[in-house]
Scaffold this motif. Structure first.
Motif, PDB file in Angstrom:
ATOM      1  N   GLY A 111      23.620  32.878 -21.642  1.00  0.00           N
ATOM      2  CA  GLY A 111      22.842  33.936 -22.672  1.00  0.00           C
ATOM      3  C   GLY A 111      23.737  34.372 -23.833  1.00  0.00           C
ATOM      4  O   GLY A 111      23.372  34.454 -24.900  1.00  0.00           O
ATOM      5  N   ARG A 112      25.124  34.303 -23.326  1.00  0.00           N
ATOM      6  CA  ARG A 112      25.959  34.872 -24.527  1.00  0.00           C
ATOM      7  C   ARG A 112      26.939  33.873 -24.980  1.00  0.00           C
ATOM      8  O   ARG A 112      27.969  34.084 -25.664  1.00  0.00           O
ATOM      9  CB  ARG A 112      26.583  36.125 -23.942  1.00  0.00           C
ATOM     10  N   SER A 113      26.642  32.689 -24.712  1.00  0.00           N
ATOM     11  CA  SER A 113      27.519  31.524 -25.164  1.00  0.00           C
ATOM     12  C   SER A 113      27.564  31.363 -26.751  1.00  0.00           C
ATOM     13  O   SER A 113      26.475  31.669 -27.369  1.00  0.00           O
ATOM     14  CB  SER A 113      27.024  30.094 -24.804  1.00  0.00           C
ATOM     15  N   LEU A 114      28.556  31.184 -27.360  1.00  0.00           N
ATOM     16  CA  LEU A 114      28.951  31.231 -28.740  1.00  0.00           C
ATOM     17  C   LEU A 114      28.079  30.299 -29.354  1.00  0.00           C
ATOM     18  O   LEU A 114      27.717  30.399 -30.393  1.00  0.00           O
ATOM     19  CB  LEU A 114      30.363  31.467 -29.236  1.00  0.00           C
ATOM     20  N   VAL A 115      28.044  29.107 -28.574  1.00  0.00           N
ATOM     21  CA  VAL A 115      27.191  28.005 -29.321  1.00  0.00           C
ATOM     22  C   VAL A 115      25.915  27.782 -28.468  1.00  0.00           C
ATOM     23  O   VAL A 115      25.885  27.801 -27.149  1.00  0.00           O
ATOM     24  CB  VAL A 115      28.074  26.835 -29.266  1.00  0.00           C
ATOM     25  N   ALA A 154      20.662  28.018 -15.952  1.00  0.00           N
ATOM     26  CA  ALA A 154      20.201  27.940 -14.717  1.00  0.00           C
ATOM     27  C   ALA A 154      20.222  26.514 -13.997  1.00  0.00           C
ATOM     28  O   ALA A 154      20.500  26.544 -12.651  1.00  0.00           O
ATOM     29  CB  ALA A 154      18.527  28.165 -14.752  1.00  0.00           C
ATOM     30  N   ALA A 155      19.939  25.358 -14.824  1.00  0.00           N
ATOM     31  CA  ALA A 155      20.314  24.178 -14.282  1.00  0.00           C
ATOM     32  C   ALA A 155      21.682  23.881 -13.876  1.00  0.00           C
ATOM     33  O   ALA A 155      21.805  23.329 -12.818  1.00  0.00           O
ATOM     34  CB  ALA A 155      19.908  23.264 -15.328  1.00  0.00           C
ATOM     35  N   GLU A 205      22.664  39.666 -14.512  1.00  0.00           N
ATOM     36  CA  GLU A 205      21.566  38.956 -14.176  1.00  0.00           C
ATOM     37  C   GLU A 205      21.911  37.343 -13.900  1.00  0.00           C
ATOM     38  O   GLU A 205      21.824  36.931 -12.903  1.00  0.00           O
ATOM     39  CB  GLU A 205      20.583  38.858 -15.358  1.00  0.00           C
ATOM     40  N   GLU A 206      22.934  37.010 -14.753  1.00  0.00           N
ATOM     41  CA  GLU A 206      23.450  35.779 -14.585  1.00  0.00           C
ATOM     42  C   GLU A 206      24.145  35.426 -13.547  1.00  0.00           C
ATOM     43  O   GLU A 206      24.024  34.454 -12.654  1.00  0.00           O
ATOM     44  CB  GLU A 206      23.976  34.959 -15.859  1.00  0.00           C
ATOM     45  N   VAL A 207      25.052  36.474 -13.350  1.00  0.00           N
ATOM     46  CA  VAL A 207      25.651  36.415 -11.945  1.00  0.00           C
ATOM     47  C   VAL A 207      25.109  36.456 -10.744  1.00  0.00           C
ATOM     48  O   VAL A 207      25.414  35.596  -9.667  1.00  0.00           O
ATOM     49  CB  VAL A 207      27.038  37.675 -12.097  1.00  0.00           C
ATOM     50  N   ASN A 208      23.991  37.298 -10.715  1.00  0.00           N
ATOM     51  CA  ASN A 208      23.268  37.625  -9.495  1.00  0.00           C
ATOM     52  C   ASN A 208      22.325  36.363  -9.262  1.00  0.00           C
ATOM     53  O   ASN A 208      22.215  35.985  -8.184  1.00  0.00           O
ATOM     54  CB  ASN A 208      22.205  38.516  -9.798  1.00  0.00           C
ATOM     55  N   GLN A 209      22.186  35.851 -10.312  1.00  0.00           N
ATOM     56  CA  GLN A 209      21.429  34.389 -10.271  1.00  0.00           C
ATOM     57  C   GLN A 209      22.247  33.279  -9.400  1.00  0.00           C
ATOM     58  O   GLN A 209      21.729  32.706  -8.677  1.00  0.00           O
ATOM     59  CB  GLN A 209      20.808  33.984 -11.500  1.00  0.00           C
ATOM     60  N   ALA A 210      23.529  33.320  -9.681  1.00  0.00           N
ATOM     61  CA  ALA A 210      24.420  32.321  -9.115  1.00  0.00           C
ATOM     62  C   ALA A 210      24.580  32.798  -7.535  1.00  0.00           C
ATOM     63  O   ALA A 210      24.654  31.962  -6.804  1.00  0.00           O
ATOM     64  CB  ALA A 210      25.615  32.253 -10.098  1.00  0.00           C
ATOM     65  N   VAL A 211      24.692  34.104  -7.501  1.00  0.00           N
ATOM     66  CA  VAL A 211      25.310  34.362  -6.326  1.00  0.00           C
ATOM     67  C   VAL A 211      24.139  34.366  -5.255  1.00  0.00           C
ATOM     68  O   VAL A 211      24.150  33.904  -4.181  1.00  0.00           O
ATOM     69  CB  VAL A 211      25.545  36.113  -6.303  1.00  0.00           C
ATOM     70  N   GLN A 212      22.698  34.632  -5.777  1.00  0.00           N
ATOM     71  CA  GLN A 212      21.586  34.079  -4.834  1.00  0.00           C
ATOM     72  C   GLN A 212      21.423  32.833  -4.550  1.00  0.00           C
ATOM     73  O   GLN A 212      20.858  32.453  -3.647  1.00  0.00           O
ATOM     74  CB  GLN A 212      20.442  34.642  -5.469  1.00  0.00           C
ATOM     75  N   MET A 213      22.266  31.884  -5.445  1.00  0.00           N
ATOM     76  CA  MET A 213      22.002  30.490  -4.866  1.00  0.00           C
ATOM     77  C   MET A 213      23.248  29.943  -3.913  1.00  0.00           C
ATOM     78  O   MET A 213      23.586  28.711  -3.683  1.00  0.00           O
ATOM     79  CB  MET A 213      22.163  29.379  -6.212  1.00  0.00           C
ATOM     80  N   GLY A 214      24.214  31.054  -3.659  1.00  0.00           N
ATOM     81  CA  GLY A 214      25.376  30.789  -2.805  1.00  0.00           C
ATOM     82  C   GLY A 214      26.647  30.732  -3.453  1.00  0.00           C
ATOM     83  O   GLY A 214      27.585  30.536  -2.881  1.00  0.00           O
ATOM     84  N   TRP A 215      26.654  31.072  -4.844  1.00  0.00           N
ATOM     85  CA  TRP A 215      28.018  31.049  -5.529  1.00  0.00           C
ATOM     86  C   TRP A 215      28.594  32.447  -5.130  1.00  0.00           C
ATOM     87  O   TRP A 215      27.852  33.304  -4.543  1.00  0.00           O
ATOM     88  CB  TRP A 215      27.627  31.253  -7.181  1.00  0.00           C
ATOM     89  N   GLN A 216      29.879  32.389  -5.408  1.00  0.00           N
ATOM     90  CA  GLN A 216      30.616  33.772  -5.206  1.00  0.00           C
ATOM     91  C   GLN A 216      31.675  34.133  -6.114  1.00  0.00           C
ATOM     92  O   GLN A 216      32.096  33.374  -7.025  1.00  0.00           O
ATOM     93  CB  GLN A 216      31.680  33.447  -3.919  1.00  0.00           C
TER      94      GLN A 216
END
Lengths: 247, 247
Positions: A111-115, A154-155, A205-216
């Motif tokens: 979401g906040r990527s400069l490009v 997301a992908a 939200e982005e970090v939560n999205q990753a954490v819910q998929m099993g990221w730490q």
């Protein structure tokens, strides 16, 4: 000693025919001569000491002295997911993370990527592959890290999760779990993914999205690192952990 | 939140008068307003939350909300001895090593340093101090790393030895002792020196000279890192070791 990754077809059992571009570099840029020795890498983990036997503007050939395993490959496969940012900084991360041992890069549009424009990226793919290859040659890697096409956030988090044993996202709001502590018990040879957010940070939200998929989510310590510093430091910490502390 | 190192005289018990340069930055560059909060650092390890009470072209004042200990200082004092090189690369090392927690920098003239002229350095001192301070503010350090005057190689290794408990030199020809392993048993609070050679490497004589004075040559792993990568990676590995593993 100069090192070159060559396509398999260039390497025979006991002789090497250098492709045109490399031949030009050997003759015109490095000004090597018959009798000089170079290292040829097959990008499969093998390295060959090669003595130059013919150096001319038509062709450059060499004789294989011996073949050994390249020593520059770490014991883990580290796949880096780097949010897109200004070109110079992104290229710098590709170069430095290749040096410290990353195996794979995927540019990510968060979401906040400069490009935010994937098209802006298209004409850079081959340039970035060249940067990665040169860094791999200079640093003594046995394999050229792979550069994937850019993915939306997301992908990226989903793809990484399906392909890796351990997925870590460096997050400045994670205060307790330090990166090395998150690796306790990880087996040598693991597949690792590491996600580095953009300058403005990943959103909660982005970090939560990753954490819910099993990221730490992991911390790189009490200081706020710039994006490019976070990338090279976290890659180095992970690979050092597996090279000096893993089982 | 914006962070500023201020001289002690600017900070009273419950109010802050911002020096002209910082006041200008607050008013013109950052466009902060009365009621906004900033962090003020006293460079002694204290940090103050300050609410702006007056923002004008004549002066900028604030009210101290509270004082706490700055959290960005590592538990060791890491003094980096960096061989002089091209300006851009040197400045990059100052910035990145400040982010990861180095406490002190000494430019060194070694035999193969790309820069050999101390005079070329003179007009850069204040520029480099500014780079260090900005990196310290951005990364949340509690103290501004100190920039020493450049030293010749022999003076550098000797001075460092008298002032530090552990002196490490990163050397690509050291194949066995990895940097983290050299820290086993080191006490928290130690004074550490870390020497990073120039692009062309330190000579074997130079490394021997250091070793005879009690320095230890350490490996950063089987890959050859560029000078600037070696600097930031080795600083990060050392500080991470003390923050996550020291007794």
């Amino acid at each position: 000693m100069h090192r070159f990754f060559l396509p398999p077809v260039a390497i025979q059992t006991d002789s090497v025919l250098f492709p045109l571009e490399t031949a030009h570099q050997i003759l015109r840029v490095l000004r090597l001569r018959v009798g000089d020795t170079v290292i040829v890498l097959d990008n499969l983990g093998g390295q060959y000491r090669v003595e130059l036997t013919l150096v001319s503007s038509e062709q450059v050939r060499g004789r294989v002295i011996d073949k050994t395993l390249a020593e520059g490959e770490p014991p883990v496969h580290l796949s880096m997911y780097l949010c897109l940012t200004q070109r110079e900084k992104f290229e710098w991360m590709l170069q430095k993370c290749t040096e410290v041992g990353a195996a794979e890069f995927t540019p990510v549009l968060s979401g906040r990527s400069l490009v935010q424009d994937k098209h802006a990226y298209e004409n850079k793919h081959s340039r970035w592959e060249r940067i990665i290859q040169e860094a791999a040659e200079q640093s003594g890697r046995g394999k050229i890290p792979r550069l994937n096409l850019p993915l939306d956030y997301a992908a990226a988090v989903e793809t990484a999760r399906t392909k890796n044993d351990i997925c870590l996202v460096a997050w400045e709001q994670e205060n307790t779990l330090r990166l090395p502590d998150s690796l306790q018990g990880a087996p040598s040879g693991a597949n690792l993914a590491l996600l580095i957010g953009p300058e403005g940070g990943l959103t909660a939200e982005e970090v939560n999205q990753a954490v819910q998929m099993g990221w730490q989510a992991v911390s790189l310590g009490p200081r706020i690192l710039r994006m490019e510093t976070a990338a090279v430091v976290s890659a180095a910490l992970m690979i050092d952990w597996f090279e000096t502390r893993a089982g």
